[in-house]
Design a protein around this motif. Structure first.
Motif, short mmCIF file in Angstrom:
data_model
loop_
_atom_site.label_atom_id
_atom_site.label_comp_id
_atom_site.label_asym_id
_atom_site.label_seq_id
_atom_site.Cartn_x
_atom_site.Cartn_y
_atom_site.Cartn_z
N LYS A 261 -44.52 6.78 9.27
CA LYS A 261 -45.03 7.90 8.48
C LYS A 261 -45.83 7.42 7.27
O LYS A 261 -46.85 8.02 6.90
CB LYS A 261 -43.87 8.80 8.05
N GLN B 134 -49.32 6.72 8.11
CA GLN B 134 -50.17 7.91 8.15
C GLN B 134 -50.74 8.23 6.76
O GLN B 134 -51.90 8.62 6.62
CB GLN B 134 -49.38 9.12 8.65
N PRO C 102 -51.71 14.18 5.97
CA PRO C 102 -51.19 15.18 6.92
C PRO C 102 -49.75 15.56 6.60
O PRO C 102 -48.97 14.74 6.12
CB PRO C 102 -51.28 14.46 8.27
N ARG C 103 -49.39 16.80 6.85
CA ARG C 103 -48.04 17.27 6.56
C ARG C 103 -47.00 16.52 7.38
O ARG C 103 -45.86 16.32 6.94
CB ARG C 103 -47.94 18.77 6.82
N THR C 104 -47.41 16.10 8.56
CA THR C 104 -46.46 15.39 9.43
C THR C 104 -45.98 14.08 8.81
O THR C 104 -44.92 13.57 9.17
CB THR C 104 -47.10 15.10 10.79
N ALA C 105 -46.76 13.55 7.87
CA ALA C 105 -46.42 12.27 7.28
C ALA C 105 -45.17 12.34 6.41
O ALA C 105 -44.49 11.33 6.20
CB ALA C 105 -47.60 11.73 6.45
N THR C 106 -44.87 13.52 5.90
CA THR C 106 -43.72 13.64 5.00
C THR C 106 -42.62 14.54 5.56
O THR C 106 -41.57 14.68 4.93
CB THR C 106 -44.16 14.19 3.63
N GLN C 107 -42.84 15.12 6.71
CA GLN C 107 -41.81 15.97 7.30
C GLN C 107 -40.64 15.14 7.80
O GLN C 107 -40.82 14.10 8.43
CB GLN C 107 -42.41 16.79 8.45
N GLY C 108 -39.42 15.60 7.50
CA GLY C 108 -38.23 14.94 7.99
C GLY C 108 -37.83 13.69 7.23
O GLY C 108 -36.93 12.97 7.66
N THR C 109 -38.45 13.44 6.08
CA THR C 109 -38.09 12.27 5.28
C THR C 109 -37.17 12.69 4.14
O THR C 109 -37.02 13.87 3.84
CB THR C 109 -39.36 11.59 4.71
#
Length: 380
Positions: free
Chosen positions: A346, A349, A361-368
């Motif tokens: 991540k 990214q 991108p939002r996916t880079a920090t989701q779930g961290t």
């Protein structure tokens, strides 16, 4: 021309000799200030104020006189083995908040007056092409990293270390080693470096007249001496410092929660500066500039009044609404909950997006890991 040899520019509170003020070369009486001249003077003060604005929004930028500024020659210390500069006008700035345990910082930083220092706050500010927006990536101080071998500003060499806390880079070799570590982690060149200390930050907020924030929950942290009920507050310097340093009064008590508060405070500070009349109050602007430049350390490329004005002028179009703030993707260390480990995929990214001058991108920090303090503080 040095500040010592330059005629007094009319700093508020100074009263130059009337004969000097009224007569020019050859003894001729000077013309009264025209509307155009007054406008130029106002523009000059505005340019100075822009630097104050820039410093408060992306990891804290400041202005006054050259002899107030402290500088570090990062380029000389790091040499040529560094990531390349971007060719599109985008820039990366490493902003550090230092907790030096000496002098006036002793009481603020806690502990003994041993002269030691650590980077209490670290933010990478990426200014996009066109300088109309920015992304800010906070680096948790408790992140375990592989620190590269580095040379400090005095020429001392420090060996590489594995699984070292990120903030130890600064404590080991100062600004140059902190920059080297960040460049090693990210693959991004840090074009500029800015550092502000505890006491300077506190006084700057007091000179500004405080910063207004709204807390959705009560914050009570005896370690940072912060006591706030839920509601809207105008924080003075001591309270502001307590807010950006508190970690036990919010979220899960980790450094990640503190980062969430820091990011919210930075945005509140940007919004506040725009409403305090700095550009119509030269005396207040001068006092702020004096405090700011005594508190800040910059890289040598920013170590002059002209350089700071030029740099800050390029940032004046960035408002809090055009600033994205995230935390470097990390997870808690299974072996030690007080440490965090980089989520490499991540994080890649994030660095790739900035390297290509794109939004993160939002996916880079989701779930961290987040620290669970988001939304506790906001600008009023």
């Amino acid at each position: 021309m040095s500040p010592q040899s330059t005629p007094d520019p009319g700093i508020p509170g100074k009263n130059p000799d009337r004969s000097t003020r009224r007569r020019g070369a050859g003894g001729r009486r000077r013309k009264p200030a025209t509307g155009r001249r007054k406008a130029l003077v106002a523009a000059a003060w505005t340019a100075a104020g822009i630097v104050v604005l820039g410093g408060t929004g992306a990891g804290f930028l400041y202005f006054k006189l050259n002899d107030n500024l402290k500088t570090v020659d990062i380029n000389q210390a790091l040499g040529t083995d560094r990531p390349g500069k971007a060719d599109n006008g985008s820039e990366n700035i490493l902003v550090l908040g230092s907790d030096t345990r000496s002098g006036s910082n002793k009481k603020l930083g806690g502990g003994t007056d041993d002269g030691s220092a650590r980077s209490d706050t670290a933010m990478i500010v990426h200014v996009y092409e066109g300088h109309k927006k920015a992304s800010v990536v906070s680096i948790p101080r408790d992140t375990l990293v592989d620190r590269p071998e580095c040379t400090d500003a005095k020429g001392g060499t420090h060996p590489a270390a594995q699984n070292a806390m990120f903030n130890e880079s600064y404590g080991t070799g100062g600004a140059a080693c902190a920059v080297k570590t960040v460049e090693s982690l990210t693959g991004l060149r840090m074009d500029h470096y800015l550092e502000v200390d505890f006491s300077g930050f506190q006084k700057l907020i007091d000179d500004l007249g405080g910063v207004q924030v709204t807390t959705t929950k009560a914050i009570h942290d005896p370690n940072s001496h912060l006591n706030l009920d839920a509601g809207t507050h105008t924080l003075n310097g001591q309270q502001s410092l307590g807010l950006v340093r508190t970690r036990h009064g919010v979220g899960d008590g980790s450094d990640l929660g503190r980062i969430q508060l820091q990011q919210a405070f930075v945005k509140a500070l940007i919004d506040q500066v725009k409403h305090v009349g700095l550009f119509t109050d030269p005396k207040k602007l001068y006092d702020l500039a004096d405090t700011a430049t005594k508190a800040v350390t910059t890289d040598s490329d920013l170590g002059s009044v002209n350089s700071l004005i030029s740099f800050a002028d390029g940032l004046k179009g960035i408002s809090s609404s055009h600033m994205s703030m995230v935390t470097m993707p990390v997870r808690y260390d299974p072996a030690d909950p007080n440490r965090v480990i980089i989520e490499q995929t991540k994080a890649h990214q994030v660095w790739t997006a900035l390297r290509n001058d794109r939004s993160i991108p939002r996916t880079a920090t989701q779930g961290t890991a987040t620290g669970e303090a988001k939304g506790v503080v906001s600008a009023s």
